[in-house]
Design an enzyme around this catalytic site. Sequence first.
Site, short mmCIF file in Angstrom:
data_model
loop_
_atom_site.label_atom_id
_atom_site.label_comp_id
_atom_site.label_asym_id
_atom_site.label_seq_id
_atom_site.Cartn_x
_atom_site.Cartn_y
_atom_site.Cartn_z
N LYS A 90 1.19 -1.21 -0.13
CA LYS A 90 -0.11 0.09 -0.24
C LYS A 90 0.96 1.40 -0.11
O LYS A 90 0.28 1.61 -0.80
CB LYS A 90 -1.08 0.15 1.24
CG LYS A 90 -2.17 -1.80 1.60
CD LYS A 90 -2.47 -1.27 2.51
CE LYS A 90 -2.03 -2.21 3.76
NZ LYS A 90 -1.45 -2.50 4.08
N ARG B 41 -10.11 0.26 9.20
CA ARG B 41 -9.38 -1.03 9.39
C ARG B 41 -10.37 -2.25 10.09
O ARG B 41 -9.77 -3.59 10.73
CB ARG B 41 -7.59 -1.16 10.12
CG ARG B 41 -6.48 -1.24 9.81
CD ARG B 41 -5.72 -1.00 10.49
NE ARG B 41 -4.57 -1.39 10.40
CZ ARG B 41 -4.06 -0.93 9.72
NH1 ARG B 41 -3.78 0.34 9.29
NH2 ARG B 41 -2.49 -2.01 8.33
N ARG C 238 11.99 -5.20 4.25
CA ARG C 238 12.07 -4.03 3.56
C ARG C 238 12.69 -2.87 4.58
O ARG C 238 12.57 -3.07 5.87
CB ARG C 238 10.49 -3.34 4.32
CG ARG C 238 9.92 -2.32 4.34
CD ARG C 238 8.30 -1.77 4.96
NE ARG C 238 8.03 -1.74 5.77
CZ ARG C 238 6.98 -2.23 6.33
NH1 ARG C 238 5.72 -1.53 5.47
NH2 ARG C 238 6.14 -3.03 7.01
N ARG D 49 11.77 -1.48 10.33
CA ARG D 49 10.76 -0.64 11.42
C ARG D 49 10.38 -0.96 12.76
O ARG D 49 10.61 -2.62 12.24
CB ARG D 49 8.98 -0.97 10.91
CG ARG D 49 8.47 0.73 9.80
CD ARG D 49 7.45 0.91 9.56
NE ARG D 49 6.04 0.21 9.58
CZ ARG D 49 5.16 -0.01 8.99
NH1 ARG D 49 5.57 1.07 7.80
NH2 ARG D 49 4.36 -0.57 9.48
N ARG E 3 0.56 -9.22 13.29
CA ARG E 3 -0.17 -8.04 12.74
C ARG E 3 -1.16 -8.94 11.74
O ARG E 3 -2.00 -8.61 11.27
CB ARG E 3 0.73 -7.38 12.21
CG ARG E 3 1.14 -5.70 12.59
CD ARG E 3 2.72 -5.48 12.86
NE ARG E 3 2.66 -4.49 10.99
CZ ARG E 3 3.88 -4.35 10.06
NH1 ARG E 3 4.65 -4.22 10.38
NH2 ARG E 3 3.01 -3.33 9.47
P1 AP5 Z 1 4.68 -1.74 1.15
O1 AP5 Z 1 4.29 -1.27 0.84
O2 AP5 Z 1 6.11 -0.83 2.87
O3 AP5 Z 1 3.49 -2.54 2.35
P2 AP5 Z 1 2.29 -2.13 2.61
O4 AP5 Z 1 1.06 -2.44 2.54
O5 AP5 Z 1 1.88 0.03 3.00
O6 AP5 Z 1 2.49 -2.45 4.76
P3 AP5 Z 1 2.54 -1.95 5.53
O7 AP5 Z 1 3.40 -2.27 6.96
O8 AP5 Z 1 2.73 -0.55 6.08
O9 AP5 Z 1 1.11 -1.76 6.47
P4 AP5 Z 1 0.70 -2.28 7.23
O10 AP5 Z 1 -1.43 -2.17 7.54
O11 AP5 Z 1 0.58 -3.41 8.24
O12 AP5 Z 1 0.73 -0.75 8.41
P5 AP5 Z 1 0.46 0.76 8.66
O13 AP5 Z 1 1.86 1.42 8.15
O14 AP5 Z 1 -1.12 0.66 7.83
O15 AP5 Z 1 6.01 -2.91 0.55
C1 AP5 Z 1 5.97 -4.12 2.09
C2 AP5 Z 1 7.78 -3.89 1.41
O16 AP5 Z 1 7.33 -4.65 0.10
C3 AP5 Z 1 7.85 -3.07 1.23
O17 AP5 Z 1 9.92 -3.67 1.26
C4 AP5 Z 1 8.69 -2.71 -0.35
O18 AP5 Z 1 9.70 -2.49 -1.18
C5 AP5 Z 1 8.18 -4.74 -0.79
N1 AP5 Z 1 6.88 -4.51 -2.15
C6 AP5 Z 1 5.54 -3.46 -1.96
N2 AP5 Z 1 5.39 -3.71 -3.35
C7 AP5 Z 1 6.25 -4.87 -4.00
C8 AP5 Z 1 5.97 -6.03 -4.97
N3 AP5 Z 1 4.65 -5.46 -5.80
N4 AP5 Z 1 6.55 -6.78 -5.27
C9 AP5 Z 1 7.65 -7.00 -4.65
N5 AP5 Z 1 7.20 -6.10 -3.55
C10 AP5 Z 1 7.05 -5.19 -3.08
O19 AP5 Z 1 -0.27 0.92 10.60
C11 AP5 Z 1 0.92 0.09 11.51
C12 AP5 Z 1 0.06 -0.24 12.73
O20 AP5 Z 1 -0.67 1.65 12.66
C13 AP5 Z 1 -0.98 -0.68 12.35
O21 AP5 Z 1 -0.32 -2.54 12.96
C14 AP5 Z 1 -1.27 -0.42 13.80
O22 AP5 Z 1 -1.13 -0.36 15.11
C15 AP5 Z 1 -1.99 1.09 13.58
N6 AP5 Z 1 -2.79 1.68 12.75
C16 AP5 Z 1 -2.63 2.01 11.35
N7 AP5 Z 1 -3.36 2.37 10.99
C17 AP5 Z 1 -4.59 1.65 11.76
C18 AP5 Z 1 -6.46 1.70 12.05
N8 AP5 Z 1 -6.72 2.15 10.93
N9 AP5 Z 1 -6.88 1.45 12.99
C19 AP5 Z 1 -6.57 0.98 13.92
N10 AP5 Z 1 -4.85 1.12 14.47
C20 AP5 Z 1 -4.31 1.35 12.69
#
Ligand code: AP5
Length: 224
Positions: free
Chosen positions: A16, A91, A130, A163, A174
């Site tokens: 994402k 979420r 990552r 991270r 997660r």
């Molecule tokens: P990346 O693009 O970083 O993936 P992502 O989907 O953004 O992953 P996140 O870990 O950031 O998502 P998340 O939903 O767990 O975390 P968030 O920050 O929202 O890609 C991952 C890796 O793969 C990278 O190294 C990239 O280079 C590689 N890659 C990407 N695309 C690729 C492809 N097509 N092929 C190969 N490699 C690829 O949330 C963090 C925390 O915040 C949560 O755990 C929670 O505690 C809290 N939080 C956030 N939002 C909420 C909410 N709405 N409600 C409650 N808690 C929340």
Amino acid sequence: MSELNLILIGPPGAGKGTQADRLRDDFRLPFISTGEMLRANVKDGTELGLQAKRHMDSGGLVPDELIVAMVADRLHQGDAQDGFILDGFPRTTGQADALARQLRDQGRRITAALLIDVPDAEVVRRISGRRVCVKAGHNYHVDFDPPKTEGICDQDGSRLIQRDDDRPDVVQNRLDTYHAKTAPLIDYYDEQGLLRRIDGTRSPAEVHDHIRAVIATLRLEDDV
Ligand code: AP5
């Protein structure tokens, strides 16, 4: 045409954030990531950041009432009045209901929910490699999407780090949280005819092309 109000759904590591970096350059829409907003609050040591950190570090979700208030404030800002792309929110079905209520009160609605679909084993592979930059959180992968210079962000020259919540034990939590709390949103939006599926196992460039094609189709449908 009317505004585009998009949601990105997908497991941790689905890509994402990677797509956010690309889509930001394509569309004049604010990209709103709750994960990024929370990490900024943690970095700045705000009250919200202090409350959120322990949930984030364990792989759980920050309580709905904190997140819903944070996003409601953000969606009221001027730049979100003509459309937005939300990443990582909603979420839970509680958050989805709150978002629908807020938009309805403003005479607005969700245009589509884009699901970036990736199996668990791929999630683990991606997250373990990552790296993110300390300045703006730009995403890289040591094998799949490496920076031009090892350990340095291509976009702003800052240092790349892992991270805190990318440790293997936290990643499993997660994923469990995603399946228990967030995956039900797939049916939630499908039943409303809003779900669009994107194969997230393709390369970042192919996923980007697919998302752009879906958004172009949504715009055409809207113009009819
Ligand atoms: P990346 O693009 O970083 O993936 P992502 O989907 O953004 O992953 P996140 O870990 O950031 O998502 P998340 O939903 O767990 O975390 P968030 O920050 O929202 O890609 C991952 C890796 O793969 C990278 O190294 C990239 O280079 C590689 N890659 C990407 N695309 C690729 C492809 N097509 N092929 C190969 N490699 C690829 O949330 C963090 C925390 O915040 C949560 O755990 C929670 O505690 C809290 N939080 C956030 N939002 C909420 C909410 N709405 N409600 C409650 N808690 C929340």
